[in-house]
Design a protein around this motif. Structure first.
Motif, short mmCIF file in Angstrom:
data_model
loop_
_atom_site.label_atom_id
_atom_site.label_comp_id
_atom_site.label_asym_id
_atom_site.label_seq_id
_atom_site.Cartn_x
_atom_site.Cartn_y
_atom_site.Cartn_z
N HIS A 35 15.82 14.18 -1.00
CA HIS A 35 16.18 13.66 -2.09
C HIS A 35 17.43 14.03 -1.88
CE1 HIS A 35 16.65 14.00 -6.86
NE2 HIS A 35 17.86 14.70 -6.39
N GLN A 36 18.46 14.50 -1.68
CA GLN A 36 19.94 14.00 -1.07
C GLN A 36 20.26 12.96 -0.98
OE1 GLN A 36 22.31 16.31 -2.34
NE2 GLN A 36 24.02 14.45 -2.34
N VAL A 37 19.69 12.32 -0.11
CA VAL A 37 20.10 11.23 0.54
C VAL A 37 19.98 10.33 0.29
CG1 VAL A 37 20.28 11.86 3.29
CG2 VAL A 37 18.21 10.79 2.66
N VAL B 150 20.84 17.38 14.88
CA VAL B 150 21.31 16.08 15.30
C VAL B 150 21.87 15.26 14.86
CG1 VAL B 150 21.99 15.04 17.30
CG2 VAL B 150 20.91 16.87 17.99
N THR B 151 21.42 14.56 14.25
CA THR B 151 21.05 12.98 13.28
C THR B 151 22.03 13.64 11.92
OG1 THR B 151 19.25 12.38 13.84
CG2 THR B 151 20.28 11.19 11.74
N VAL B 152 21.77 14.58 11.38
CA VAL B 152 22.46 15.20 10.52
C VAL B 152 24.05 16.20 11.04
CG1 VAL B 152 22.54 17.33 8.54
CG2 VAL B 152 20.62 16.04 8.99
N ALA B 153 24.37 15.82 11.74
CA ALA B 153 25.35 17.10 11.99
C ALA B 153 25.99 15.21 11.89
CB ALA B 153 24.91 18.02 13.03
N ASP B 154 25.46 14.28 13.29
CA ASP B 154 26.42 12.82 13.19
C ASP B 154 26.91 12.71 12.15
OD1 ASP B 154 27.23 11.49 15.28
OD2 ASP B 154 26.29 10.06 14.17
N HIS B 155 26.00 12.58 11.11
CA HIS B 155 26.59 11.89 10.10
C HIS B 155 27.16 12.53 9.13
CE1 HIS B 155 25.29 9.18 6.35
NE2 HIS B 155 24.94 11.22 5.84
N LEU B 156 27.20 13.73 8.91
CA LEU B 156 27.74 14.53 8.08
C LEU B 156 29.30 14.37 8.85
CD1 LEU B 156 26.47 17.34 7.61
CD2 LEU B 156 26.34 15.48 5.71
N GLY B 157 29.39 13.98 10.01
CA GLY B 157 31.44 14.34 10.57
C GLY B 157 31.65 13.01 9.91
N VAL B 158 30.51 11.89 10.50
CA VAL B 158 31.10 10.60 9.92
C VAL B 158 31.39 10.86 8.58
CG1 VAL B 158 30.64 8.03 9.66
CG2 VAL B 158 30.10 9.26 11.99
N GLU C 62 34.50 12.44 7.06
CA GLU C 62 36.05 11.34 7.29
C GLU C 62 36.09 10.13 6.51
OE1 GLU C 62 36.46 10.26 10.98
OE2 GLU C 62 35.80 12.68 11.73
N VAL C 63 35.19 9.12 6.09
CA VAL C 63 34.80 8.13 5.39
C VAL C 63 34.48 7.89 3.97
CG1 VAL C 63 34.75 7.20 7.77
CG2 VAL C 63 32.66 7.27 6.20
N ILE C 64 33.61 8.90 3.97
CA ILE C 64 33.15 8.92 1.88
C ILE C 64 34.10 10.32 1.07
CG2 ILE C 64 31.73 8.94 -0.13
CD1 ILE C 64 31.85 6.37 1.57
N ASP D 269 22.49 3.47 6.18
CA ASP D 269 21.49 3.24 7.41
C ASP D 269 20.55 4.77 7.81
OD1 ASP D 269 20.90 0.56 7.53
OD2 ASP D 269 22.35 0.15 9.66
N ASP D 270 21.40 5.41 8.27
CA ASP D 270 21.90 7.36 8.86
C ASP D 270 21.57 7.63 7.70
OD1 ASP D 270 23.81 6.65 10.23
OD2 ASP D 270 25.41 8.55 9.68
N HIS D 271 20.79 7.29 5.85
CA HIS D 271 20.49 8.21 5.01
C HIS D 271 19.52 7.36 5.22
CE1 HIS D 271 24.55 8.53 1.98
NE2 HIS D 271 24.14 9.37 2.80
#
Length: 160
Positions: free
Chosen positions: A133-135, A58-66, A69-71, A23-25
């Protein structure tokens, strides 16, 4: 019985985590498209574009933090049968994109000046295309992996 509940809870958590990443992507891709659309308009949109760029940052920073950690993208790519060379190239491309993203954000935040609007438009279109493209690539890898493992159900995913 408690073991069955624990397994189900973990499975539900896995679904929530994978769904959030995907969903973030989708959210990032949508924000990129919206910002590119603004960048193609007149410089009177610079204030709105500034706000939208802050939201995207903000969305990108939040997403990268998560996500970080998990992927483990290398494991996901390996399980998707990517070659070692492809995996190395994907990691290098991601590192370059992250560096370029930081420079882009540093250049254009907190405010995009109307006098710099044309330069912003050119740089934004390039950067946001690369980010989209990356997401998309990550979504395809994550979705295929999660689908294969039964973490997500098929259908309903729209790739930008």
């Amino acid at each position: 019985m408690n073991d069955r509940i624990a397994v189900r809870t973990a499975s539900d958590q896995d679904r929530a985590n994978w769904t959030r990443l995907i969903d973030d992507h989708e959210k990032i891709a949508g924000q990129c498209a919206e910002l590119v659309g603004l960048a193609r308009q007149s410089k009177t949109q610079s204030a709105l574009a500034s706000r939208k760029l802050i939201e995207l940052a903000v969305t990108v920073a939040d997403h990268l933090g998560v996500e970080d950690e998990v992927i483990d993208r290398t494991v996901v790519a390996m399980e998707a049968h990517c070659s070692a060379d492809t995996i190395a190239m994907m990691e290098e491309d991601l590192d370059i994109l992250r560096s370029d993203w930081k420079a882009f954000i540093g250049r254009w935040l907190p405010t995009i000046s109307p006098k710099d609007w044309a330069a912003f438009g050119v740089q934004a279109e390039s950067m946001l295309d690369r980010l989209s493209h990356q997401v998309k690539l990550e979504t395809e890898l994550l979705y295929d992996h999660a689908l294969r493992d039964g973490v997500v159900r098929p259908g309903g995913l729209v790739l930008h």
